[in-house]
Design a protein around this motif. Structure first.
Motif, short mmCIF file in Angstrom:
data_model
loop_
_atom_site.label_atom_id
_atom_site.label_comp_id
_atom_site.label_asym_id
_atom_site.label_seq_id
_atom_site.Cartn_x
_atom_site.Cartn_y
_atom_site.Cartn_z
N ARG A 12 8.74 1.09 11.09
CA ARG A 12 10.08 1.49 10.62
C ARG A 12 10.52 0.61 9.46
O ARG A 12 11.07 1.09 8.46
N ARG A 13 10.26 -0.68 9.58
CA ARG A 13 10.66 -1.62 8.52
C ARG A 13 9.89 -1.32 7.22
O ARG A 13 10.47 -1.37 6.13
N VAL A 14 8.61 -1.02 7.34
CA VAL A 14 7.82 -0.69 6.15
C VAL A 14 8.40 0.54 5.46
O VAL A 14 8.60 0.57 4.24
N LYS A 25 11.72 -0.40 3.79
CA LYS A 25 11.52 -1.22 2.58
C LYS A 25 11.04 -0.38 1.41
O LYS A 25 11.33 -0.68 0.26
N CYS A 26 10.30 0.68 1.72
CA CYS A 26 9.77 1.54 0.66
C CYS A 26 10.75 2.63 0.24
O CYS A 26 10.44 3.41 -0.66
N GLY A 27 11.90 2.67 0.88
CA GLY A 27 12.93 3.61 0.44
C GLY A 27 13.06 4.86 1.26
O GLY A 27 13.88 5.73 0.93
N PHE A 38 6.71 9.29 9.78
CA PHE A 38 7.29 9.22 11.12
C PHE A 38 6.56 8.20 11.97
O PHE A 38 5.41 7.85 11.69
N THR A 39 7.27 7.73 12.98
CA THR A 39 6.69 6.74 13.88
C THR A 39 7.41 6.79 15.22
O THR A 39 8.45 7.45 15.35
N LEU A 40 6.87 6.06 16.17
CA LEU A 40 7.55 5.90 17.45
C LEU A 40 8.77 5.00 17.26
O LEU A 40 8.71 4.06 16.45
N PRO A 41 9.84 5.23 18.02
CA PRO A 41 11.03 4.36 17.90
C PRO A 41 10.73 2.89 18.16
O PRO A 41 11.37 2.02 17.60
N THR A 42 9.76 2.63 19.01
CA THR A 42 9.43 1.25 19.36
C THR A 42 8.62 0.53 18.28
O THR A 42 8.45 -0.68 18.34
N ASN A 43 8.12 1.26 17.30
CA ASN A 43 7.26 0.64 16.28
C ASN A 43 8.13 0.06 15.16
O ASN A 43 8.28 0.63 14.08
N VAL A 44 8.69 -1.09 15.44
CA VAL A 44 9.66 -1.71 14.53
C VAL A 44 9.03 -2.04 13.18
O VAL A 44 9.65 -1.87 12.13
N MET A 83 0.84 -1.22 0.00
CA MET A 83 0.00 0.00 0.00
C MET A 83 0.87 1.25 0.00
O MET A 83 0.61 2.21 -0.73
N ALA A 84 1.92 1.24 0.85
CA ALA A 84 2.79 2.41 0.92
C ALA A 84 3.49 2.66 -0.41
O ALA A 84 3.59 3.81 -0.87
#
Ligand code: COA
Length: 82
Positions: free
Chosen positions: A44-46, A49-51, A35-41, A15-16
């Protein structure tokens, strides 16, 4: 957001990627941030992966967040088709 049973199947990344492609194929749009929280692994990975590239830490709603950015140039270099 997807539901637990649907996680880790690539849906959020797909989707992203579609949204990024739509944005950068639109005239006059050259960069996006996320942006996201540091704990939201997973988030972050998404983004990675999307660049999206990590840029800096910052505060949002009183909480530590991580800011990521992708430019139209970077997206195209990674194989995005204009
Ligand atoms: C974040 C979210 C949208 C990702 O959706 P998804 O469809 O599972 O994402 P994808 O399958 O495209 O990619 C997830 C990636 O994160 C990885 N991942 C997920 N949980 C992880 C964890 N705890 N530790 C390390 N990596 C993790 C997956 O393995 C996958 O990477 P990979 O393809 O290299 O294996 C989903 O987990 C979600 O809805 N979470 C709850 C709500 C939320 O956190 N929303 C974001 C608020 S900022």
């Amino acid at each position: 957001m997807t539901t637990l049973a649907e996680w880790k199947k690539g849906y959020a990344s797909e989707m992203a990627a579609a949204i990024i492609s739509h944005v950068f194929k639109s005239p006059g749009l050259y960069e996006m941030v996320s942006f996201t929280l540091p704990t939201n692994v997973a988030s972050r990975r998404v983004m990675e992966k999307c660049g999206f590239a990590y840029e800096q830490d910052f505060k949002h709603a009183g909480l530590d967040h991580l800011l990521y950015r992708i430019t139209r140039t970077r997206w195209a270099q990674r194989g995005g088709q204009l």
